[in-house]
Design an enzyme around this catalytic site. Structure first.
Site, mmCIF file in Angstrom:
data_model
loop_
_atom_site.group_PDB
_atom_site.id
_atom_site.type_symbol
_atom_site.label_atom_id
_atom_site.label_comp_id
_atom_site.label_asym_id
_atom_site.label_seq_id
_atom_site.Cartn_x
_atom_site.Cartn_y
_atom_site.Cartn_z
ATOM 1 N N ASP A 139 0.825 -1.203 0.000
ATOM 2 C CA ASP A 139 0.000 0.000 0.000
ATOM 3 C C ASP A 139 0.857 1.249 0.000
ATOM 4 O OD1 ASP A 139 -2.339 1.887 1.213
ATOM 5 O OD2 ASP A 139 -3.151 0.085 0.307
ATOM 6 N N HIS A 182 -3.666 6.182 3.920
ATOM 7 C CA HIS A 182 -4.356 4.964 3.544
ATOM 8 C C HIS A 182 -3.716 3.725 4.149
ATOM 9 C CE1 HIS A 182 -5.839 1.845 0.646
ATOM 10 N NE2 HIS A 182 -6.941 2.557 0.788
ATOM 11 N N SER A 232 -11.146 -1.336 0.274
ATOM 12 C CA SER A 232 -9.805 -1.240 0.855
ATOM 13 C C SER A 232 -9.828 -1.553 2.337
ATOM 14 C CB SER A 232 -9.239 0.168 0.668
ATOM 15 O OG SER A 232 -8.692 0.346 -0.588
#
Length: 943
Positions: free
Chosen positions: A208, A260, A576
């Site tokens: 990620d 994120h 996600s």
């Protein structure tokens, strides 16, 4: 006090036709602004992945490849070499879009296959600045809320870390505890925690955007004894040029510029007290493949590098909250499938294109054996708090109040109530799309404007001009998002959900209301959509009629960690978020069951589920489609103690033109070696779906039907201790649904243990009624989605002329084209609504009726519907450039004249060598004349 930021999904504007990024997987339409994932962009400007023949050693193949490339004068750089799971190399050429170069590379003896590299960009929840719906609309999929290709021009969330003021990050967060906010109760994870399972001894690799490992709930450590983070690498660095493939990798994935990855890490391994991870005892690796800029230069190369390193580091589970267009033949899906064969559990986000309907599941999630995760809604929403007071002194807190964390305090003083007044413009409308009444006084007030009829920007500007200090939009939806503005304004904006909006609108008819935001604090509220499928969650099947979705986990309204500089905590939504949740679930199971039989553990987890009912009106208790929820919602507490597994975990019945029974087999295994297994079998039907109306017109969202398949199965099955029994499952497509309706049907075979305990497992089945090979490539009869064929002329920089608007091409007009400075040109932009293995754009000469060759970008392989996330993912330009042979080896130019462009798309399961297996469409005839001076925008002349 605890620093908290809640970031919500951003929705993007519908237009333009320009090709924006395809999406990474992360976020859905209503999720958190910052990131529910990443999205694919266009093809990388120079990258290829070259797979070598499997019978060659990588070093030998590479040496021979270099030698033959030099002999053939192929100018290229080799930037990465893969050897552990994928015998291949990443190659950069001067022009990989030139099929001649690709074909030359394919002809080299060590080469097995060549793939075009795809790019990725960080993807936030989609935002919107303009959705014109009435307040009475109840469903986020009621009508076309989001056009295919509706994407943001930029992501406000990416600048959050640098712009948050320190005095805006000290919040009081209340009620975030096990009694109010605990999604683990929904999934059974709490029961495994109660039994002492934490994922200890299991390695999870997260691929990620990096992580802020200094966060106290993530251990505030890096590779020290007892630290969760023992592995990792940064493949990109913090900065990245706008062009080229230069990265600045190092061995430290620490970052604070993109939250994120930190959010995903908290979902898996948060230590508490606010974020309680699924597997807090697991060992983590963070492999950073996205940088701070998020400009799309990160590609398949970095993702495959990360997958290979994670494998070398011994990761038991690899978690990928990213994805692109859905074909399992693409490189990341191929590598993921190879990892699965080597015993790694690969968990990937299915995607956030649910509003685009069927065929939106992404790769690598659709790779063979990969766990493709869909998203459902959490039980509680955590968000910024607003308190409203009426003249009757009744007071309530409204949650959620969706807003940009950079400017979230809606009143001048957080504790002093501010007047709250309904917007009324000069025509008496509450939409606030026109200037307000001249004699009205909105100075120092917060305005409440009903959503619709114009953009949020227009509403905010009118409120500012009337003296308002803030504006709240009354939404017509039960799902929330961050309203975004097309230009920067100093006034705060926010949004309230439908139920709260309706209550306020009613109160304002008879009472005066004030609003305040005490201490900038947060609060919690029950999510009205708890347990339902997230409407952004992508749908199967994949192009080859595999189910596409494996299982569903919590992904909507997920509260977790973000970098400390961004407020420490955030609520985000997306597949996600569901993906690391499932990765943590598998870690708990591996700790409990060991790592010897990975496939059995996968079956135990994916078959012990709770079916999610449809929320489409009253449909007699029918389940949501298996194409959206897979086998159902995770129930790991049941999986831990199950004594039943079945194989396969899903039944795909392909397509048929008849209503006759189709037969597949299921093998039921009794894991109990002492007691026999007594079971009853039942059929749980699900809604059927089609992307075409009764007249054959493409529609989105898909329509549904209560007509379901007929299933014939044994009523009871007995399996001896430690034994297996195989049964037939005969399925007939819904009889009342026509072949021309192009219906996808599905359901579940439910197997219940009836003695010596109670257990239930679910095996989904899917099928298609109709001629699948004839699914239309284009959205015929939909003028808004059909190809656009336009003439453009842009004045040069030294000209005072304004740029022209696009002019639809007309067959009776001659258009001037200037190929030297790209000042004037014609573009063809195409939307496809089904996948195609081959797409071609060919130029046809009208005078001779001959095909002259391929247009720029005129030959593409393995394209999904809208697989670059734009409204028009397939584009070419009429500028004189042409490739004259079927292999695109010879580049040439064509002269002034009359032409048309033919689009050809290979039908599903079609034979590339048979012309009849292609669907074709042609533009209108167009007449062009090459020339035109600098700084001129010639007016098209009549022919």
């Amino acid at each position: 006090m605890v620093a908290v930021v809640v970031r919500r999904p951003l929705r993007w504007s519908l237009w333009p036709a320009t090709v924006f990024s395809l999406l990474l997987l992360l976020l859905p339409l209503v999720a958190a602004a910052a990131g529910a994932g990443y999205t694919q962009s266009e093809i990388h400007p120079r990258g290829l992945i070259v797979e070598f023949r499997d019978n060659l050693e990588v070093d030998d193949a590479l040496a021979q490849f270099r030698k033959e490339a030099a002999q053939n004068n192929i100018d290229l750089d080799i930037t990465s070499v893969y050897s552990s799971i994928f015998k291949a190399a990443s190659v950069y050429t001067k022009d990989p879009h030139n099929q001649a170069v690709i074909d030359q590379i394919k002809s080299l003896s060590p080469v097995f296959k060549v793939y075009t590299t795809r790019q990725y960009r960080p993807r936030s929840q989609e935002a919107t600045n303009d959705l014109e719906l009435s307040l009475t609309s109840s469903s986020p999929n009621n009508g076309r809320l989001v056009k295919r290709g509706q994407r943001p021009k930029s992501s406000p969330s990416l600048s959050l870390a640098s712009s948050l003021a320190s005095d805006k990050t000290n919040f009081t967060l209340t009620s975030i505890d096990g009694s109010v906010y605990n999604i683990h109760k929904l999934t059974g994870v709490d029961k495994l925690h109660a039994r002492g399972l934490t994922g200890k001894g299991v390695k999870i690799g997260i691929i990620d955007s990096g992580v802020d490992y200094h966060h106290p709930e993530l251990g505030n450590c890096w590779k020290t004894p007892g630290c969760p983070f023992q592995y990792g690498y940064d493949f990109v660095g913090d900065e990245h040029p706008s062009e080229g493939n230069i990265h600045t990798p190092d061995d430290d994935p620490y970052t604070t510029c993109n939250g994120h990855g930190t959010h995903l890490a908290g979902i898996i391994a948060g230590k508490g007290p606010l974020v309680k991870g699924v597997a807090p005892g697991a060992t983590l690796g963070m492999y950073r493949v996205f940088n701070c800029v998020g400009n799309g230069n990160e590609s398949d190369e970095q993702v495959i590098n990360a997958m290979e390193m994670a494998y070398k580091d011994g990761m038991d589970i690899i978690s990928l909250s990213l994805g692109v267009d859905g074909w399992s033949e693409n490189p990341t899906a191929i590598v993921a499938s190879k990892l699965v064969k080597k015993g790694v559990i690969v968990v990937a986000a299915s995607g956030n294109f649910g509003t685009n309907g069927i065929f939106t599941a992404s790769r690598p999630a659709i790779g063979k054996g990969v766990i493709s995760v869909a998203s459902s809604e959490s039980d509680v929403i955590v968000d910024h708090r607003l308190d409203f007071m009426t003249t009757s002194k009744s007071k309530w807190s409204v949650i959620p109040y969706y807003t940009n964390p950079e400017n979230y305090i809606i009143t001048n003083s957080s504790t002093t109530p501010t007047a709250f007044e309904l917007a009324t413009d000069e025509e008496g409308s509450n939409f606030g799309c026109l200037p307000y009444l001249e004699n009205s006084d909105y100075r120092g007030k917060v305005v409440f404007a009903v959503r619709g009829n114009c953009t949020f920007t227009v509403k905010a500007k009118n409120a500012m001009e009337a003296g308002a200090i803030g504006i709240i939009f009354a939404s017509n939806e039960t799902s929330g998002f961050v309203p975004t503005l097309e230009e920067s304004l100093s006034m705060p904006v926010g949004l309230l959900l439908k139920k709260d909006s309706e209550r306020l609108l009613k109160e304002l008819q008879s009472s005066k209301i004030t609003v305040s935001s005490p201490d900038g604090s947060f609060a919690t509220k029950k999510n009205d959509l708890a347990g339902k499928m997230s409407y952004f969650s992508s749908w199967g099947p994949d192009p080859e009629l595999e189910i596409g979705i494996t299982i569903t986990a919590p992904g909507g309204e997920i509260f977790s960690t973000v970098p400390i500089t961004s407020g420490s905590y955030e609520t985000m939504s997306g597949t996600s978020m569901a993906t690391p949740y499932m990765s943590g679930v598998f870690a708990l199971m591996l700790e409990a069951k060991g790592k010897k039989d990975i496939e059995q553990i996968k079956s135990m987890v994916t078959q012990n589920t709770k079916l999610i009912p449809s929320d489409v009106g009253s449909r007699g208790g029918l389940s949501s489609s298996a194409l959206s929820q897979g086998s159902g919602f995770v129930n790991v507490a049941a999986a831990l103690d199950t004594k039943i597994v079945a194989s396969p975990s899903a039944l795909e019945y392909n397509y048929t033109l008849t209503s006759k029974y189709l037969t597949k087999k299921i093998t039921i295994t009794n894991l109990d070696r002492r007691m026999p297994l007594f079971t009853t079998l039942s059929h749980i039907p699900a809604l059927s779906y089609s992307s075409y109306d009764s007249e054959g017109k493409y529609v989105n969202p898909p329509r549904n039907s209560t007509e379901v398949a007929s299933v014939f199965i044994p009523r009871t099955v007995i399996v001896g201790p430690g034994r297996s029994t195989t049964i037939s499952v005969r399925v007939a497509p819904p009889r009342k649904l026509t072949n021309n309706g192009r219906w996808f049907y599905s359901g579940f075979i439910q197997i219940k243990k009836t003695a010596y305990g109670s257990e239930t497992i679910n095996i989904p089945y899917t099928g298609f009624k109709g001629l699948y090979t004839d699914l239309p490539l284009l959205p015929y009869d939909d003028d808004e989605l059909m190809p656009r064929f336009d003439y453009y002329c842009t004045a040069s920089a030294n000209s005072t002329e304004a740029s022209s608007d696009p002019i639809p091409v007309d067959s009776n007009t001659t258009y001037t084209i200037n190929p030297d400075n790209n000042q004037s040109y014609i573009t063809l932009n195409v939307t496809t609504v089904r996948p195609s293995r081959i797409l071609k754009l060919e130029l046809i000469d009208i005078k001779s009726n001959k095909t002259l060759g391929y247009m720029p970008n005129g030959y593409m392989t393995y394209k999904g519907p809208l697989d670059d996330g734009s409204q028009y993912p397939l584009a070419t330009t009429v500028n004189g450039q042409l490739f004259t042979d079927s292999d695109l080896k010879k580049q040439t130019r064509y002269s002034s004249g009359s032409y048309k462009i033919r689009l050809s798309g290979l039908k599903l399961f079609g034979n590339p060598s048979l012309p009849k297996d292609y669907e074709t469409w042609e533009t209108t005839t167009f007449n062009i004349k090459f020339g035109g001076g600098d700084g001129q925008c010639p007016t098209p002349s009549s022919t």
